[in-house]
Design a protein around this motif. Structure first.
Motif, mmCIF file in Angstrom:
data_model
loop_
_atom_site.group_PDB
_atom_site.id
_atom_site.type_symbol
_atom_site.label_atom_id
_atom_site.label_comp_id
_atom_site.label_asym_id
_atom_site.label_seq_id
_atom_site.Cartn_x
_atom_site.Cartn_y
_atom_site.Cartn_z
ATOM 1 N N TYR A 11 -87.980 46.625 71.955
ATOM 2 C CA TYR A 11 -88.187 47.675 72.960
ATOM 3 C C TYR A 11 -89.091 48.780 72.413
ATOM 4 N N ILE A 25 -88.934 47.593 79.576
ATOM 5 C CA ILE A 25 -87.788 47.034 80.316
ATOM 6 C C ILE A 25 -88.281 45.983 81.298
ATOM 7 N N THR A 26 -89.429 46.228 81.911
ATOM 8 C CA THR A 26 -90.008 45.244 82.828
ATOM 9 C C THR A 26 -90.264 43.931 82.099
ATOM 10 N N SER A 29 -87.019 42.209 81.086
ATOM 11 C CA SER A 29 -86.229 41.710 82.225
ATOM 12 C C SER A 29 -86.514 40.240 82.530
ATOM 13 N N THR A 30 -87.593 39.707 81.988
ATOM 14 C CA THR A 30 -87.929 38.305 82.242
ATOM 15 C C THR A 30 -87.157 37.344 81.348
ATOM 16 N N THR A 144 -89.727 34.405 87.356
ATOM 17 C CA THR A 144 -90.479 35.572 86.888
ATOM 18 C C THR A 144 -91.783 35.802 87.636
ATOM 19 N N THR A 147 -90.177 37.891 90.382
ATOM 20 C CA THR A 147 -89.381 39.072 90.047
ATOM 21 C C THR A 147 -90.125 40.099 89.204
ATOM 22 N N THR A 148 -91.043 39.678 88.364
ATOM 23 C CA THR A 148 -91.747 40.631 87.497
ATOM 24 C C THR A 148 -92.502 41.694 88.297
ATOM 25 N N VAL A 151 -89.791 44.091 89.768
ATOM 26 C CA VAL A 151 -89.209 44.949 88.730
ATOM 27 C C VAL A 151 -90.228 45.997 88.292
#
Length: 178
Positions: A11, A25-26, A29-30, A144, A147-148, A151
């Protein structure tokens, strides 16, 4: 599960790279979709989750994270350099990065197919590696790609909301100081 220090390290590195608290975080998240896909594939083929399958999940994490980085990096560049709105930037990133993402995914997946269906000496040892890679890539790619961008946009809105809240607080303290 990854050790908390390693996740924090990833991170921080991504945060420094993108000069952002939100976009790492994006990208991260995958990662769950890759693990879920690998586990579902192992369950579908009635294969145990072994150390070799764990190696496949670790490979997946690298590939899926790289795909997300390609998309998010392009969107951030379009926002910062071209002055595009986040919606336009992520849309353009999806269009222009789709082919390289698919090429990377297909190369890794097709490279793992012989491991997943292989026969001969030691095939039962290598099969969990191939199954976890192929299953994880299929599921993560399907999820992904959709969703990517979502997000990315929601976290960007959250970032702007936090900025407004912070600006309101600092303005309020400046007024109180007078």
């Amino acid at each position: 599960m990854a050790h908390p220090r390693r996740a924090l390290t990833v991170y921080i590195v991504l945060g420094v790279l993108y000069e952002s608290y939100i976009h790492p975080i994006t990208i991260l998240s995958t990662l769950p979709s890759a693990g879920i896909g690998a586990l579902l594939a192992l369950m579908a083929f009635r294969t145990e989750f072994s150390i070799i399958a764990l190696i496949g999940v670790i490979l997946l994490i690298g590939i899926v994270k790289k795909n997300a980085i390609m998309m998010i990096d392009f969107a951030i560049e379009a926002e910062r350099n071209d002055g595009k709105r986040p919606e336009e930037a992520i849309f353009q990133a999806c269009l222009l990065r789709f082919r390289p993402i698919m090429m990377t995914t297909m190369a890794a997946m097709l490279g793992a197919v012989p491991l997943a269906i292989g026969f001969g000496d030691g095939a039962e040892f290598r099969r969990p590696l191939g199954i976890s890679i192929v299953g994880g890539l299929i599921v993560s790619q399907l999820l992904t790609l959709y969703t990517t961008p979502v997000v990315y946009l929601y976290l960007d809105r959250f970032r702007l909301w936090c900025r407004r809240i912070w600006a309101g607080r600092t303005r309020g303290t400046a007024l109180e100081a007078r």
